[in-house]
Design an enzyme around this catalytic site. Structure first.
Site, PDB file in Angstrom:
ATOM      1  N   CYS A  75       0.803  -1.234   0.000  1.00  0.00           N
ATOM      2  CA  CYS A  75       0.000   0.000   0.000  1.00  0.00           C
ATOM      3  C   CYS A  75       0.835   1.284   0.000  1.00  0.00           C
ATOM      4  O   CYS A  75       0.787   2.049  -0.960  1.00  0.00           O
ATOM      5  CB  CYS A  75      -0.922   0.010   1.212  1.00  0.00           C
ATOM      6  SG  CYS A  75      -2.116  -1.320   1.151  1.00  0.00           S
TER       7      CYS A  75
HETATM    8  N1  LIG Z   1      -3.126  -6.097   1.731  1.00  0.00           N
HETATM    9  C1  LIG Z   1      -3.474  -4.995   2.370  1.00  0.00           C
HETATM   10  O1  LIG Z   1      -3.065  -4.775   3.503  1.00  0.00           O
HETATM   11  C2  LIG Z   1      -4.408  -3.983   1.729  1.00  0.00           C
HETATM   12  C3  LIG Z   1      -4.964  -2.982   2.545  1.00  0.00           C
HETATM   13  C4  LIG Z   1      -5.841  -2.069   1.988  1.00  0.00           C
HETATM   14  C5  LIG Z   1      -6.121  -2.129   0.636  1.00  0.00           C
HETATM   15  N2  LIG Z   1      -5.564  -3.079  -0.163  1.00  0.00           N
HETATM   16  C6  LIG Z   1      -5.917  -3.101  -1.586  1.00  0.00           C
HETATM   17  O2  LIG Z   1      -6.818  -4.177  -1.824  1.00  0.00           O
HETATM   18  C7  LIG Z   1      -6.611  -4.710  -3.132  1.00  0.00           C
HETATM   19  C8  LIG Z   1      -6.336  -6.199  -3.042  1.00  0.00           C
HETATM   20  O3  LIG Z   1      -5.125  -6.408  -2.324  1.00  0.00           O
HETATM   21  P1  LIG Z   1      -4.724  -7.781  -1.650  1.00  0.00           P
HETATM   22  O4  LIG Z   1      -3.621  -7.465  -0.709  1.00  0.00           O
HETATM   23  O5  LIG Z   1      -5.920  -8.509  -1.136  1.00  0.00           O
HETATM   24  O6  LIG Z   1      -4.149  -8.571  -2.924  1.00  0.00           O
HETATM   25  P2  LIG Z   1      -3.784 -10.129  -3.002  1.00  0.00           P
HETATM   26  O7  LIG Z   1      -2.779 -10.264  -4.080  1.00  0.00           O
HETATM   27  O8  LIG Z   1      -3.496 -10.678  -1.653  1.00  0.00           O
HETATM   28  O9  LIG Z   1      -5.149 -10.824  -3.472  1.00  0.00           O
HETATM   29  C9  LIG Z   1      -5.806 -10.527  -4.644  1.00  0.00           C
HETATM   30  C10 LIG Z   1      -6.420 -11.802  -5.208  1.00  0.00           C
HETATM   31  O10 LIG Z   1      -7.155 -11.477  -6.378  1.00  0.00           O
HETATM   32  C11 LIG Z   1      -7.055 -12.568  -7.283  1.00  0.00           C
HETATM   33  N3  LIG Z   1      -7.406 -12.095  -8.622  1.00  0.00           N
HETATM   34  C12 LIG Z   1      -6.753 -11.228  -9.413  1.00  0.00           C
HETATM   35  N4  LIG Z   1      -7.455 -10.998 -10.546  1.00  0.00           N
HETATM   36  C13 LIG Z   1      -8.571 -11.737 -10.464  1.00  0.00           C
HETATM   37  C14 LIG Z   1      -9.689 -11.936 -11.305  1.00  0.00           C
HETATM   38  N5  LIG Z   1      -9.794 -11.297 -12.467  1.00  0.00           N
HETATM   39  N6  LIG Z   1     -10.653 -12.788 -10.912  1.00  0.00           N
HETATM   40  C15 LIG Z   1     -10.559 -13.429  -9.734  1.00  0.00           C
HETATM   41  N7  LIG Z   1      -9.531 -13.275  -8.859  1.00  0.00           N
HETATM   42  C16 LIG Z   1      -8.555 -12.444  -9.234  1.00  0.00           C
HETATM   43  C17 LIG Z   1      -5.618 -13.019  -7.125  1.00  0.00           C
HETATM   44  O11 LIG Z   1      -5.445 -14.335  -7.552  1.00  0.00           O
HETATM   45  C18 LIG Z   1      -5.416 -12.854  -5.596  1.00  0.00           C
HETATM   46  O12 LIG Z   1      -5.702 -14.059  -4.899  1.00  0.00           O
HETATM   47  C19 LIG Z   1      -5.473  -3.898  -3.738  1.00  0.00           C
HETATM   48  O13 LIG Z   1      -6.005  -2.839  -4.468  1.00  0.00           O
HETATM   49  C20 LIG Z   1      -4.756  -3.348  -2.519  1.00  0.00           C
HETATM   50  O14 LIG Z   1      -4.089  -2.144  -2.806  1.00  0.00           O
HETATM   51  C21 LIG Z   1      -4.716  -4.024   0.374  1.00  0.00           C
END
Ligand SMILES: NC(=O)c1ccc[n+]([C@@H]2O[C@H](COP(=O)([O-])OP(=O)(O)OC[C@H]3O[C@@H](n4cnc5c(N)ncnc54)[C@H](O)[C@@H]3O)[C@@H](O)[C@H]2O)c1
Length: 448
Positions: A288
């Protein structure tokens, strides 16, 4: 021309559709789909299931889908027992095929939003997910985007993709943005007790999203638009990035002044108003803080505006791994050694304390820089057994033998499980980038 009020008949249809959705959500009969079962999507899916709704999680990685269906968690903040309880109760299941999203009353998109090689927003996964959801969009559905992104994404990018279905937002389907605020490893704040921002594209969209999230979150903060909700998330993360940049620069200044930056911050934090402590470190990490502000500055560039604070903070924060390596070189120099040929052990490679996530971790930069200068590098991390670095797989070394063998030990991530007095006792010299050795008096310690 003044906008015309909706025709009475249309208004009634919208109201009816909204009240059917609200009733389904409130009575617990609504089905929720979460697209992306990662750090954000999996905890959210479990929370909605625990809140009494039927949840289908979608992910394109079959191993994640299979693990969820077996009741096994791969996200540290989600205990397997909690996940398994929802799977056994028939409230949570997972699948890869997004065509089933049409059977959901609400679909929440939580897929990654990384940067491209040129450091521009890469929204390809959001677009792919939105297209798939749009392909089976039906009247009365609610779609929410949670992925962090630049202001305007929901209206400018997602809305046109969904309206390709022929349905109209606020009239025949609902669309909102609600940023995730998960703080991995935080024992106090989790989804239910972290207030959640919600911005609908229309007022009906906002109402639908509020009703949905009331099943999983205690405090909801409605805002006037999806664009405002997108900006709020970027303010929160830019605030952290800029303040960390400021305090990192204060650390660089204190280093030149011969002043202990940690003493300065702790004493300044005694002021009961108008000061909030941030701490210096080896650089920014995680998915992030190093990335999100660049989404904002990119968007502003398209509006002919340069986000100067973001650029400056990014510059200072990204120089910190180099500063750490300078400290290592100085510490070796004091002992008539060079970086080249020395054994250097990095302690902690997760991007922050007590977690296993190494995405964007500054430890990777520190290891790469030291290796490129000829050091024999190694690491220990109780949470990360193996680490991929420049196509080479490193394994976490046994802590105390590795500390004893190393010419320098560098504390990059201050995991709580480490016994710092024992590490200092066993080490030849310790470069401490986190003030983990506070309270230990030893000539061997070099602070940031
Ligand atoms: N990790 C954090 O602490 C956090 C905190 C706040 C916001 N975010 C935001 O949340 C969002 C997700 O982050 P995350 O950390 O969960 O990512 P992540 O990589 O842990 O998980 C995302 C998942 O989405 C899946 N994916 C991707 N494209 C796909 C599709 N077309 N169909 C189905 N599944 C699909 C991937 O396989 C993966 O398992 C990002 O925008 C991130 O910036 C993350």
């Amino acid at each position: 021309m003044w906008p015309r009020p909706p025709a009475p008949a249309l208004k009634t249809i919208v109201e009816q559709m909204l009240s059917i959705l609200l009733e389904k959500i409130r009575s617990g009969r609504a089905r929720v789909g979460t697209v992306g079962l990662g750090y954000v999507g999996l905890p959210l899916a479990v929370e909605f299931a625990a809140g009494g709704l039927e949840v289908v999680g979608f992910d394109r990685v079959p191993e994640k889908v299979a693990a969820v269906n077996r009741g096994e968690s791969y996200v540290p903040d989600v205990p397997s027992e909690r996940l398994a309880e929802q799977v056994r109760a028939g409230r949570l299941s997972a699948r890869s095929d997004l065509t089933a999203s049409g059977s959901c009353d609400a679909v929440i998109i939580c897929v990654p939003t990384p940067l491209s090689k040129t450091k521009d927003p890469d929204l390809s996964m959001v677009v792919e997910a939105a297209k798939a959801v749009g392909a089976t969009l039906r009247a009365g559905q609610l779609v929410v985007l949670e992925s962090t992104t630049y202001p305007g994404t929901t209206e400018e990018l997602i809305l046109p993709l969904l309206e390709e279905s022929g349905l109209q937002v606020g009239e025949s389907f609902f669309l909102a943005f609600s940023p995730e605020r998960v703080d991995p490893g935080n024992p106090r704040y989790h989804i239910r007790n972290t207030p959640k921002i919600i911005g609908g594209v229309t007022s009906a969209c906002g109402q639908a999203a509020l009703a949905l999230y009331a099943r999983a979150v205690d405090t909801l903060i409605p805002v006037s638009s999806s664009r405002a909700a997108e900006m709020i998330k970027l303010l929160e993360n830019t605030f952290r990035s800029v303040n960390i940049g400021l305090v990192n620069e204060v650390a660089l200044m204190c280093d030149r002044l011969g002043v202990d930056v940690w003493e300065v911050i702790d004493a300044a934090a005694s002021k009961p108003f108008g000061f909030m402590p941030f701490y210096p470190g080896p650089g920014l990490g995680g998915h992030c803080i190093p990335i999100d502000p660049l989404y904002l500055s990119w968007k502003l560039k398209t509006l002919n505006y340069r986000a100067r604070f973001i650029e400056l903070a990014g510059e200072i924060n990204s120089e910190m791994p180099e500063h750490v390596c300078r400290k290592v070189a100085e510490a070796l120099n004091e002992r008539e050694k060079s970086v080249k040929g020395s054994r250097i052990l990095v302690l902690g490679v997760g991007y922050k304390r007590d977690i296993s996530d190494v995405r964007e971790s500054p430890a990777l930069d520190v290891l790469r820089i030291l290796e490129s200068r000829g050091a024999h590098i190694g690491y220990n991390d109780p949470y990360v057994a193996e680490l991929q670095l420049n196509d080479v797989a490193l394994r976490s070394l046994d802590l105390l033998p590795a500390v004893r063998e190393a010419d320098v030990v560098v504390i990059v991530t201050d995991h709580r499980s480490y016994s710092y007095p024992e590490i200092v006792e066993a080490a030849k010299v310790v470069v401490d980038t986190r003030n983990a050795t506070r309270g230990i008096a030893s000539e061997k310690i070099v602070k940031l």
